[in-house]
Design a protein around this motif. Structure first.
Motif, PDB file in Angstrom:
ATOM      1  N   GLY A 286      58.498 -34.587  60.424  1.00  0.00           N
ATOM      2  CA  GLY A 286      58.374 -34.221  59.016  1.00  0.00           C
ATOM      3  C   GLY A 286      58.168 -32.733  58.773  1.00  0.00           C
ATOM      4  O   GLY A 286      57.545 -32.040  59.577  1.00  0.00           O
ATOM      5  N   ASP A 287      58.690 -32.292  57.642  1.00  0.00           N
ATOM      6  CA  ASP A 287      58.436 -30.918  57.176  1.00  0.00           C
ATOM      7  C   ASP A 287      57.534 -31.024  55.945  1.00  0.00           C
ATOM      8  O   ASP A 287      57.988 -31.418  54.863  1.00  0.00           O
ATOM      9  CB  ASP A 287      59.774 -30.251  56.821  1.00  0.00           C
ATOM     10  N   CYS A 288      56.265 -30.657  56.117  1.00  0.00           N
ATOM     11  CA  CYS A 288      55.307 -30.832  55.009  1.00  0.00           C
ATOM     12  C   CYS A 288      54.979 -29.512  54.322  1.00  0.00           C
ATOM     13  O   CYS A 288      53.882 -29.342  53.779  1.00  0.00           O
ATOM     14  CB  CYS A 288      54.036 -31.520  55.514  1.00  0.00           C
ATOM     15  N   LYS A 294      51.759 -26.523  47.857  1.00  0.00           N
ATOM     16  CA  LYS A 294      51.342 -26.942  46.511  1.00  0.00           C
ATOM     17  C   LYS A 294      49.977 -27.604  46.481  1.00  0.00           C
ATOM     18  O   LYS A 294      49.235 -27.468  45.517  1.00  0.00           O
ATOM     19  CB  LYS A 294      52.381 -27.892  45.909  1.00  0.00           C
ATOM     20  N   LEU A 295      49.673 -28.384  47.519  1.00  0.00           N
ATOM     21  CA  LEU A 295      48.393 -29.113  47.504  1.00  0.00           C
ATOM     22  C   LEU A 295      47.310 -28.352  48.264  1.00  0.00           C
ATOM     23  O   LEU A 295      46.128 -28.661  48.131  1.00  0.00           O
ATOM     24  CB  LEU A 295      48.543 -30.498  48.160  1.00  0.00           C
ATOM     25  N   GLY A 296      47.725 -27.409  49.078  1.00  0.00           N
ATOM     26  CA  GLY A 296      46.756 -26.719  49.947  1.00  0.00           C
ATOM     27  C   GLY A 296      46.243 -27.648  51.036  1.00  0.00           C
ATOM     28  O   GLY A 296      45.163 -27.460  51.573  1.00  0.00           O
ATOM     29  N   TRP A 297      47.071 -28.665  51.404  1.00  0.00           N
ATOM     30  CA  TRP A 297      46.636 -29.645  52.406  1.00  0.00           C
ATOM     31  C   TRP A 297      46.777 -29.067  53.816  1.00  0.00           C
ATOM     32  O   TRP A 297      47.752 -28.387  54.122  1.00  0.00           O
ATOM     33  CB  TRP A 297      47.483 -30.913  52.279  1.00  0.00           C
ATOM     34  N   GLU A 298      45.782 -29.322  54.641  1.00  0.00           N
ATOM     35  CA  GLU A 298      45.815 -28.884  56.039  1.00  0.00           C
ATOM     36  C   GLU A 298      45.404 -30.028  56.937  1.00  0.00           C
ATOM     37  O   GLU A 298      44.535 -30.820  56.569  1.00  0.00           O
ATOM     38  CB  GLU A 298      44.812 -27.735  56.274  1.00  0.00           C
ATOM     39  N   LEU A 299      45.979 -30.096  58.133  1.00  0.00           N
ATOM     40  CA  LEU A 299      45.489 -31.132  59.047  1.00  0.00           C
ATOM     41  C   LEU A 299      44.536 -30.518  60.056  1.00  0.00           C
ATOM     42  O   LEU A 299      44.621 -29.326  60.364  1.00  0.00           O
ATOM     43  CB  LEU A 299      46.626 -31.873  59.725  1.00  0.00           C
TER      44      LEU A 299
END
Ligand code: NAP
Ligand code: G4F
Length: 327
Positions: A286-288, A294-299
């Protein structure tokens, strides 16, 4: 003001992590739970007293309307599904009904009883199936390879359709594989970590597997539920790919899990055609970028850390974990 959320699939892997996250944010959490002959509470035992359970089933529209009426949620997370790809060939109709039509039942319940609630649909990278481009992103066309994948494509598009038809705040998270110690033991990661622990403890002799060459983009469920929540905190509804951007083979997974307990996987793993699927999804990656931007999501948890976390948890569950890992 305290927000409220209704989670379907609360007893599952993601439902349990999402409930923990929302409780930590002071949400009032309602969980839709279906009747089972014995209670399925393992994943939520530690938080069950903080959740208000509502009886219902995705196949029973009235029960869903009732659940939405009672909970009057600000946010609805539709996580319930027949979620095991392998079973979807044995039970294609049930899978289509629950995983596909069940989404419409839930959307209708929200539309009728709380149309301003924000809605999250658990879409899946399985929709990309026989991938037409790599990496896969929000605009990549779907080519599902299983009755499960087909049902998820339906669930995805009906969610988009309700957003466009009724102006509902409906988002679809296209999540790539995510795992944890709470993963069902039929899924490949947990099957492997459970077997590595059992073989180490002398409780099992071999591990029978399917296609070791399949490649997946595996992340940690605890990180992924944060993305679900972030999607519903935006001003406008949208769809997002959630992934790690890293791909590993099933063989690599086996190697890390067995290596962690000091075993050579080739001594124990047997390929058994019984576990080879009628149609395989060879690779998912996946390319997230959109979710990150936009969400500022980090793993936070990487692949090797995830696998070893699961092996350690299985050793512990099987009773002798501490002694083994401290040797
Ligand atoms: P899971 O552990 O299999 O949990 C599924 C949940 O759905 C369980 O709580 C189950 O209840 C419930 N359920 C099944 N049939 C139902 C019905 N007819 N009515 C009401 N509830 C029903 O799945 P998960 O890994 O947490 O995944 C959550 C969602 O994300 C699923 O929709 C899955 O398809 C999707 N997804 C998962 C991944 C992943 O890698 N984990 C990736 C992409 C998308 P019982 O406990 O009673 O069986
Ligand atoms: O762990 P799996 O069963 O997960 P799969 O099929 O990728 O589906 C999971 O991820 C989806 C997101 O992409 C979710 F939507 C879905 O709900 C579920 O959570 O299998 C992963 C791979 C497959 O290629 C399979 O053929 O592992 C391969 N595999 C090889 N041997 C095996 C085995 N899978 C299982 N379950 N058991 C085996 O023995």
């Amino acid at each position: 003001m305290t927000k409220s959320a209704l989670i379907t699939g609360i007893t599952g892997q993601d439902g349990s992590y999402l409930a923990e996250l929302l409780l930590s944010k002071d949400y009032k959490v309602y969980g839709l739970r279906r009747r089972t002959s014995v209670p399925i509470l393992e994943n939520i035992e530690h938080i069950k007293d903080e959740i208000e359970f509502l009886d219902g089933d995705l196949l029973d529209a009235g029960s869903l309307i009732n659940a939405v009426r009672i909970s009057k949620p600000d946010e609805v997370y539709n996580l319930a599904a027949q979620s095991f790809v392998g079973t979807s060939w044995d039970q294609p109709v049930t899978t289509g009904m629950v995983t596909g039509i069940g989404t419409t039942n839930m959307l209708e319940a929200v539309r009728m009883a709380k149309p301003d609630a924000k809605f999250y649909q658990a879409s899946s990278s399985e929709m990309f199936g026989k991938v037409v481009e790599t990496p896969q992103k929000e605009t990549t066309p779907f080519y599902p390879r299983s009755p499960y994948g087909v049902a998820k494509v339906y669930g995805h598009w009906i969610t988009v359709n309700y957003r466009e038809s009724f102006d509902m705040f409906a988002c679809s998270g296209i999540l790539f594989n995510h795992e944890s110690p709470r993963r069902g033991v039929e899924f490949v990661t947990r099957k492997v970590t459970d077997a590595a622990a059992r073989i180490k403890l002398g409780l099992q002799k071999e591990l029978r597997m399917g296609n070791l060459d399949a490649k997946r983009d595996w992340g940690f469920a605890g990180d992924y539920v944060k993305a679900m929540h972030l999607m519903l905190q935006q001003d406008t509804p949208d769809d997002y790919v959630i992934s790690t951007g890293e791909m590993h083979t099933v063989e690599e997974l086996v190697e890390i899990a067995f290596g962690h307990v000091g075993l050579k996987w080739r001594d124990y793993v047997v390929v058994d055609p019984k576990f080879v699927r009628p149609a395989e999804v060879d690779l998912l990656l996946g390319d997230c970028t959109k979710a990150k931007t936009k969400l500022g999501w980090e793993l936070e948890v990487g692949f090797e850390q995830l696998v070893t976390m699961m092996v350690e948890s299985d050793l512990k569950k099987l009773g002798k974990g501490q002694e083994i890992s401290s040797r």
